[in-house]
Design a protein around this motif. Sequence first.
Motif, PDB file in Angstrom:
ATOM      1  N   VAL A  32       0.819  -1.216   0.000  1.00  0.00           N
ATOM      2  CA  VAL A  32       0.000   0.000   0.000  1.00  0.00           C
ATOM      3  C   VAL A  32       0.854   1.268   0.000  1.00  0.00           C
ATOM      4  N   ALA A  33       2.129   1.153  -0.314  1.00  0.00           N
ATOM      5  CA  ALA A  33       2.965   2.354  -0.420  1.00  0.00           C
ATOM      6  C   ALA A  33       2.455   3.247  -1.534  1.00  0.00           C
ATOM      7  N   PRO A  34       2.557   4.580  -1.384  1.00  0.00           N
ATOM      8  CA  PRO A  34       2.250   5.453  -2.525  1.00  0.00           C
ATOM      9  C   PRO A  34       3.179   5.102  -3.685  1.00  0.00           C
ATOM     10  N   ASP A  35       2.617   4.597  -4.761  1.00  0.00           N
ATOM     11  CA  ASP A  35       3.448   4.160  -5.885  1.00  0.00           C
ATOM     12  C   ASP A  35       3.954   5.349  -6.688  1.00  0.00           C
ATOM     13  N   TYR A  36       3.115   6.368  -6.805  1.00  0.00           N
ATOM     14  CA  TYR A  36       3.496   7.584  -7.523  1.00  0.00           C
ATOM     15  C   TYR A  36       2.695   8.746  -6.959  1.00  0.00           C
ATOM     16  N   VAL A  37       3.156   9.957  -7.222  1.00  0.00           N
ATOM     17  CA  VAL A  37       2.487  11.173  -6.768  1.00  0.00           C
ATOM     18  C   VAL A  37       2.071  11.981  -7.986  1.00  0.00           C
ATOM     19  N   VAL A  38       0.812  12.449  -7.968  1.00  0.00           N
ATOM     20  CA  VAL A  38       0.349  13.405  -8.986  1.00  0.00           C
ATOM     21  C   VAL A  38       0.030  14.698  -8.247  1.00  0.00           C
ATOM     22  N   VAL A  39       0.789  15.748  -8.552  1.00  0.00           N
ATOM     23  CA  VAL A  39       0.681  17.002  -7.830  1.00  0.00           C
ATOM     24  C   VAL A  39       0.149  18.092  -8.777  1.00  0.00           C
TER      25      VAL A  39
ATOM     26  N   ASP B 109      15.288   6.313 -14.652  1.00  0.00           N
ATOM     27  CA  ASP B 109      15.802   7.135 -15.754  1.00  0.00           C
ATOM     28  C   ASP B 109      16.668   8.233 -15.137  1.00  0.00           C
ATOM     29  N   PRO B 110      18.003   8.123 -15.254  1.00  0.00           N
ATOM     30  CA  PRO B 110      18.890   9.089 -14.601  1.00  0.00           C
ATOM     31  C   PRO B 110      18.611  10.528 -14.987  1.00  0.00           C
ATOM     32  N   SER B 111      18.104  10.757 -16.200  1.00  0.00           N
ATOM     33  CA  SER B 111      17.848  12.134 -16.637  1.00  0.00           C
ATOM     34  C   SER B 111      16.674  12.770 -15.904  1.00  0.00           C
ATOM     35  N   LYS B 112      15.870  11.958 -15.223  1.00  0.00           N
ATOM     36  CA  LYS B 112      14.704  12.474 -14.513  1.00  0.00           C
ATOM     37  C   LYS B 112      14.861  12.435 -12.997  1.00  0.00           C
ATOM     38  N   VAL B 113      15.987  11.946 -12.524  1.00  0.00           N
ATOM     39  CA  VAL B 113      16.222  11.858 -11.084  1.00  0.00           C
ATOM     40  C   VAL B 113      16.527  13.246 -10.524  1.00  0.00           C
ATOM     41  N   VAL B 114      15.766  13.666  -9.517  1.00  0.00           N
ATOM     42  CA  VAL B 114      16.002  14.968  -8.883  1.00  0.00           C
ATOM     43  C   VAL B 114      16.420  14.818  -7.421  1.00  0.00           C
TER      44      VAL B 114
ATOM     45  N   ALA C  84      22.922   3.702  -5.573  1.00  0.00           N
ATOM     46  CA  ALA C  84      22.548   2.345  -5.200  1.00  0.00           C
ATOM     47  C   ALA C  84      23.800   1.552  -4.870  1.00  0.00           C
ATOM     48  N   SER C  85      23.620   0.477  -4.108  1.00  0.00           N
ATOM     49  CA  SER C  85      24.729  -0.383  -3.714  1.00  0.00           C
ATOM     50  C   SER C  85      24.360  -1.831  -3.955  1.00  0.00           C
ATOM     51  N   GLY C  86      24.933  -2.420  -4.991  1.00  0.00           N
ATOM     52  CA  GLY C  86      24.676  -3.817  -5.296  1.00  0.00           C
ATOM     53  C   GLY C  86      25.061  -4.768  -4.180  1.00  0.00           C
ATOM     54  N   PRO C  87      26.247  -4.599  -3.560  1.00  0.00           N
ATOM     55  CA  PRO C  87      26.647  -5.539  -2.508  1.00  0.00           C
ATOM     56  C   PRO C  87      25.687  -5.587  -1.322  1.00  0.00           C
ATOM     57  N   THR C  88      25.080  -4.439  -0.983  1.00  0.00           N
ATOM     58  CA  THR C  88      24.157  -4.418   0.160  1.00  0.00           C
ATOM     59  C   THR C  88      22.689  -4.447  -0.266  1.00  0.00           C
ATOM     60  N   LEU C  89      22.436  -4.436  -1.593  1.00  0.00           N
ATOM     61  CA  LEU C  89      21.070  -4.438  -2.141  1.00  0.00           C
ATOM     62  C   LEU C  89      20.255  -3.257  -1.613  1.00  0.00           C
ATOM     63  N   GLN C  90      20.882  -2.089  -1.578  1.00  0.00           N
ATOM     64  CA  GLN C  90      20.199  -0.891  -1.113  1.00  0.00           C
ATOM     65  C   GLN C  90      20.121   0.149  -2.233  1.00  0.00           C
ATOM     66  N   ILE C  91      18.984   0.798  -2.300  1.00  0.00           N
ATOM     67  CA  ILE C  91      18.764   1.888  -3.256  1.00  0.00           C
ATOM     68  C   ILE C  91      18.366   3.120  -2.455  1.00  0.00           C
ATOM     69  N   GLU C  92      19.056   4.200  -2.689  1.00  0.00           N
ATOM     70  CA  GLU C  92      18.762   5.445  -1.977  1.00  0.00           C
ATOM     71  C   GLU C  92      17.337   5.909  -2.285  1.00  0.00           C
ATOM     72  N   ALA C  93      16.708   6.553  -1.309  1.00  0.00           N
ATOM     73  CA  ALA C  93      15.400   7.150  -1.550  1.00  0.00           C
ATOM     74  C   ALA C  93      15.502   8.068  -2.767  1.00  0.00           C
ATOM     75  N   THR C  94      14.761   7.737  -3.815  1.00  0.00           N
ATOM     76  CA  THR C  94      14.937   8.366  -5.126  1.00  0.00           C
ATOM     77  C   THR C  94      13.625   8.970  -5.614  1.00  0.00           C
ATOM     78  N   VAL C  95      13.713  10.183  -6.151  1.00  0.00           N
ATOM     79  CA  VAL C  95      12.541  10.864  -6.722  1.00  0.00           C
ATOM     80  C   VAL C  95      12.832  11.166  -8.182  1.00  0.00           C
ATOM     81  N   MET C  96      11.878  10.819  -9.049  1.00  0.00           N
ATOM     82  CA  MET C  96      11.976  11.137 -10.474  1.00  0.00           C
ATOM     83  C   MET C  96      10.902  12.167 -10.831  1.00  0.00           C
ATOM     84  N   ASP C  97      11.308  13.264 -11.457  1.00  0.00           N
ATOM     85  CA  ASP C  97      10.387  14.340 -11.842  1.00  0.00           C
ATOM     86  C   ASP C  97      10.113  14.274 -13.341  1.00  0.00           C
TER      87      ASP C  97
END
Length: 453
Positions: free
Chosen positions: A246-253, A296-301, A306-319
Amino acid sequence: MEKQFDKILEAQKQFFATGLTYDVNFRKNSLKLLKGAMLLHEKEILDALHTDLGKGPTEGYMSEFGLTLSAIDWQIRHLDHNAAPHYHYTPLHEFPAISKTIHIPYGNVLIMAPWNYPFLLAMVPLVEALAAGNTAIVKTGHAAAATSKAIENLLTSTFDCEYVAVSTGGRDEISALLDLKFDYIFFTGGKKLGSLVYESASRQMTPVTLELGGKSPAIVDETANLALAARRIVFGKFLNAGQTCVAPDYVVVHESVKEPFLAALTNEIRKQYPNPEDIGKIINESHYEHLISLVDPSKVVVGGSASGPTLQIEATVMDNVDWDDPIMQEEIFGPILPILTYKNFKPLMRKIASLPTPLAFYLFSRDKLHQQYVERIQPYGGGCINDTIIHLTSDNLPFGGMGASGIGHYHGKYGFDTFSHDKAVIQKGALDLPMRYNDRKPWMASLIRLVLH
């Protein structure tokens, strides 16, 4: 393997046939026993959640262990009332009689849990199934291997397998279990496996609950408290590294407030996750790689590392995301938040309504008309106005999907009812209304019309 499950299920059928689980005191004692065993195994369970998903002890307790304890307490507290016969008004044409419903257990239940909340989503359905008087086989989310083992240790040390049994295997065990004839199947997971469960259950004429998922939107209109919206969206989205159904999958503002909202969102991410490693881990390498492919790196704001060895992805926002972008074609199930904009409210609602029905819906707004529209007209499983995800933590509200996001619901009384059959019973005495029988007098025809109108 199937023969082994055959034997377990047959033992559970024989145990259920003794009638012991119909006894309310037996059910209460079973729940109390489970609670005591949980407290003894608490450290093992919380450590397992950290191993599988990187959850710290506080998050593990808050999002899984503590909610399960709460579910047990609720069922114990309300069991006498829920299990008692419920009496109903008897219509005049059935007078004199007593009308009542008797809640009886289905019998032998299969509970299939996912890996994202591997303890909570295995145990709460089990708690409600036992409260309703059933036996159960629990199929754990095998991708969460450490938690599956902890659940196995907990349940095998607490109950005999003729009452509660555990299966921790993968596809072969799932296939073997679905070939058996259960009295009820409760499934939580993805749509692909859910459709297979539904198909298998239909062949056996077995009733099911399907708790699925989908792309749950968060709408931020021009009247919203932007700081509060950002704070609560960040909480709901990045809890459990975004691996929440039930996480917010996307935001429409609304386009008029997009920039200040993005600023508030950025500030809130830095506040709640000051270090990239503060976020939990992705469950496995294949899901990690899939999530990376959606960025899409061009849309990341915000974020993006990310870290493959620890399987972690930083909190990421795409605009500047569009409805046709790859990230908008499926449920993300990770710590990546796309931002879209809109101009007019009702066309946006119609657009979302044209998509597969989401499990959850979140509106951030002070506009009463917008709130009423979302409450009364917009289709979704459940949701919040000016918050995210907390509707699933209440034992007084039903939790479940609608359409593509699921069938049926549970939690609290709704969970007890899910695992019970409501048997309708009318108890008659010797008195009767003679007009019901075929040898009625001609004048009784008008009386029948009067009584039934």
